[in-house]
Scaffold this motif. Sequence first.
Motif, PDB file in Angstrom:
ATOM      1  N   ASN A   1     -10.540   4.856   3.286  1.00  2.76           N
ATOM      2  CA  ASN A   1     -10.590   3.411   3.535  1.00  2.76           C
ATOM      3  C   ASN A   1      -9.255   3.040   4.183  1.00  2.76           C
ATOM      4  O   ASN A   1      -8.352   3.890   4.300  1.00  2.76           O
ATOM      5  CB  ASN A   1     -10.814   2.654   2.218  1.00  2.76           C
ATOM      6  N   ALA A   2      -9.134   1.781   4.603  1.00  6.05           N
ATOM      7  CA  ALA A   2      -7.939   1.377   5.361  1.00  6.05           C
ATOM      8  C   ALA A   2      -6.653   1.676   4.578  1.00  6.05           C
ATOM      9  O   ALA A   2      -5.695   2.224   5.120  1.00  6.05           O
ATOM     10  CB  ALA A   2      -8.017  -0.104   5.707  1.00  6.05           C
ATOM     11  N   ASP A   3      -6.636   1.338   3.284  1.00  9.08           N
ATOM     12  CA  ASP A   3      -5.415   1.528   2.499  1.00  9.08           C
ATOM     13  C   ASP A   3      -5.085   3.013   2.313  1.00  9.08           C
ATOM     14  O   ASP A   3      -3.939   3.446   2.472  1.00  9.08           O
ATOM     15  CB  ASP A   3      -5.546   0.860   1.123  1.00  9.08           C
ATOM     16  N   GLY A   4      -6.099   3.794   1.955  1.00 16.34           N
ATOM     17  CA  GLY A   4      -5.879   5.229   1.722  1.00 16.34           C
ATOM     18  C   GLY A   4      -5.389   5.926   2.980  1.00 16.34           C
ATOM     19  O   GLY A   4      -4.429   6.714   2.944  1.00 16.34           O
ATOM     20  N   LEU A   5      -6.022   5.621   4.102  1.00 15.56           N
ATOM     21  CA  LEU A   5      -5.621   6.246   5.364  1.00 15.56           C
ATOM     22  C   LEU A   5      -4.225   5.788   5.794  1.00 15.56           C
ATOM     23  O   LEU A   5      -3.464   6.560   6.379  1.00 15.56           O
ATOM     24  CB  LEU A   5      -6.641   5.914   6.467  1.00 15.56           C
TER      25      LEU A   5
ATOM     26  N   VAL B   1       0.844  -1.206   0.000  1.00 10.74           N
ATOM     27  CA  VAL B   1       0.000   0.000   0.000  1.00 10.74           C
ATOM     28  C   VAL B   1       0.879   1.255   0.000  1.00 10.74           C
ATOM     29  O   VAL B   1       0.666   2.192  -0.773  1.00 10.74           O
ATOM     30  CB  VAL B   1      -0.933  -0.014   1.250  1.00 10.74           C
ATOM     31  N   VAL B   2       1.885   1.245   0.855  1.00 15.55           N
ATOM     32  CA  VAL B   2       2.770   2.407   0.975  1.00 15.55           C
ATOM     33  C   VAL B   2       3.639   2.536  -0.276  1.00 15.55           C
ATOM     34  O   VAL B   2       3.853   3.629  -0.799  1.00 15.55           O
ATOM     35  CB  VAL B   2       3.627   2.280   2.261  1.00 15.55           C
ATOM     36  N   ARG B   3       4.114   1.395  -0.768  1.00 15.76           N
ATOM     37  CA  ARG B   3       4.984   1.426  -1.953  1.00 15.76           C
ATOM     38  C   ARG B   3       4.231   1.941  -3.182  1.00 15.76           C
ATOM     39  O   ARG B   3       4.728   2.776  -3.920  1.00 15.76           O
ATOM     40  CB  ARG B   3       5.531   0.025  -2.231  1.00 15.76           C
ATOM     41  N   LYS B   4       3.005   1.437  -3.366  1.00 14.43           N
ATOM     42  CA  LYS B   4       2.209   1.859  -4.537  1.00 14.43           C
ATOM     43  C   LYS B   4       1.878   3.345  -4.486  1.00 14.43           C
ATOM     44  O   LYS B   4       1.829   4.015  -5.510  1.00 14.43           O
ATOM     45  CB  LYS B   4       0.902   1.057  -4.586  1.00 14.43           C
ATOM     46  N   ALA B   5       1.634   3.849  -3.282  1.00 16.91           N
ATOM     47  CA  ALA B   5       1.286   5.273  -3.143  1.00 16.91           C
ATOM     48  C   ALA B   5       2.511   6.163  -3.329  1.00 16.91           C
ATOM     49  O   ALA B   5       2.383   7.370  -3.509  1.00 16.91           O
ATOM     50  CB  ALA B   5       0.653   5.513  -1.775  1.00 16.91           C
ATOM     51  N   ARG B   6       3.713   5.581  -3.279  1.00 13.57           N
ATOM     52  CA  ARG B   6       4.987   6.280  -3.484  1.00 13.57           C
ATOM     53  C   ARG B   6       5.194   7.444  -2.504  1.00 13.57           C
ATOM     54  O   ARG B   6       5.845   8.435  -2.830  1.00 13.57           O
ATOM     55  CB  ARG B   6       5.110   6.802  -4.932  1.00 13.57           C
TER      56      ARG B   6
END
Length: 303
Positions: A127-131, A46-51
């Motif tokens: 949502n969980a990933d965005g937050l 999640v963190v890697r994809k959001a860069r």
Amino acid sequence: MAGVLLVVGFTLVSCGGDDKDEAKGKVVVVYEDDAIAPKNRHAVEVVRKARVLEQAAEWVNTSLALPHDLAVKVTDKVPPGVEDAVTQPDGRTIYVPPEFLTQVQGIAANVAKTVERPTVFPQDKYNADGLTALSTQFIFGHELGHALQRQLMLANLGLEEDAADGFASFYTVNEVGSAPSLAAALVFDELARKEGRMTLEGLSSDHPVTQARVFNFLCYLEGSDPKKYEGPLVGARYLPKTRAPLCPQAWAMLDQGWWTQLQPHFAAAFKDQGNKNQEDARAHLIAETKAFAERLDKFRSGQ
Ligand SMILES: [Zn+2]
């Protein structure tokens, strides 16, 4: 989770005596895939994809001349006792443990499930990933604040932890927008509930009390653009009316403070832009201080 953002109580700073002309340190983000436990891989993805780590690294690499490289290691292979994101005393390594990201994800999932979305928070990220990604962006800003203070030996006029929180606000509000501050405020609010009653350790920590940090994050955001945020944050009662009048000047001080502290360390290609940012921030602080003085009697008598 008692010590989220815990960055050791060390007061050691690097004292290298390095020549600034040789400053060519770069921030490099490394995911140590072999050292990431399977149960933590989702949060890391999640963190890697959001860069979010890479974006912050790029900002530092573009804007500043660091004396040393800064390695950002996403790994479960951490020094003994490390449970949260931490910056080493010399400011040359930041550890972001995947186990910690999984804990943030758990708290974020609870927020998304149980807390109503503030209207200024983007719906598609609630949502969980965005937050998780957005609060990690803010938390990483905090760690970068430590790294800059230590590598550049910045003069601190208060506690280092306060300054690190301040850098997280300064960087994310200016370079990213409102979402990281809001996500961090929501996650820390949930964390404060989990912590429950204050303990001696909590009160005597080098970090501000968790619940106070929530309001600091919101105060700087609101103060950065009161026209935009007063309704959604103060009107909707996320930020108390007793604090809000102080926030525009508080933000102006923080913004001017960081631009001024970083100014001697601007990268050559960033000097023109950075100097302009510093001048603008200074003019804004002068104007806000004047405006604050004009409304001070009304504010004090309304307390
Ligand atoms: Zn810290």
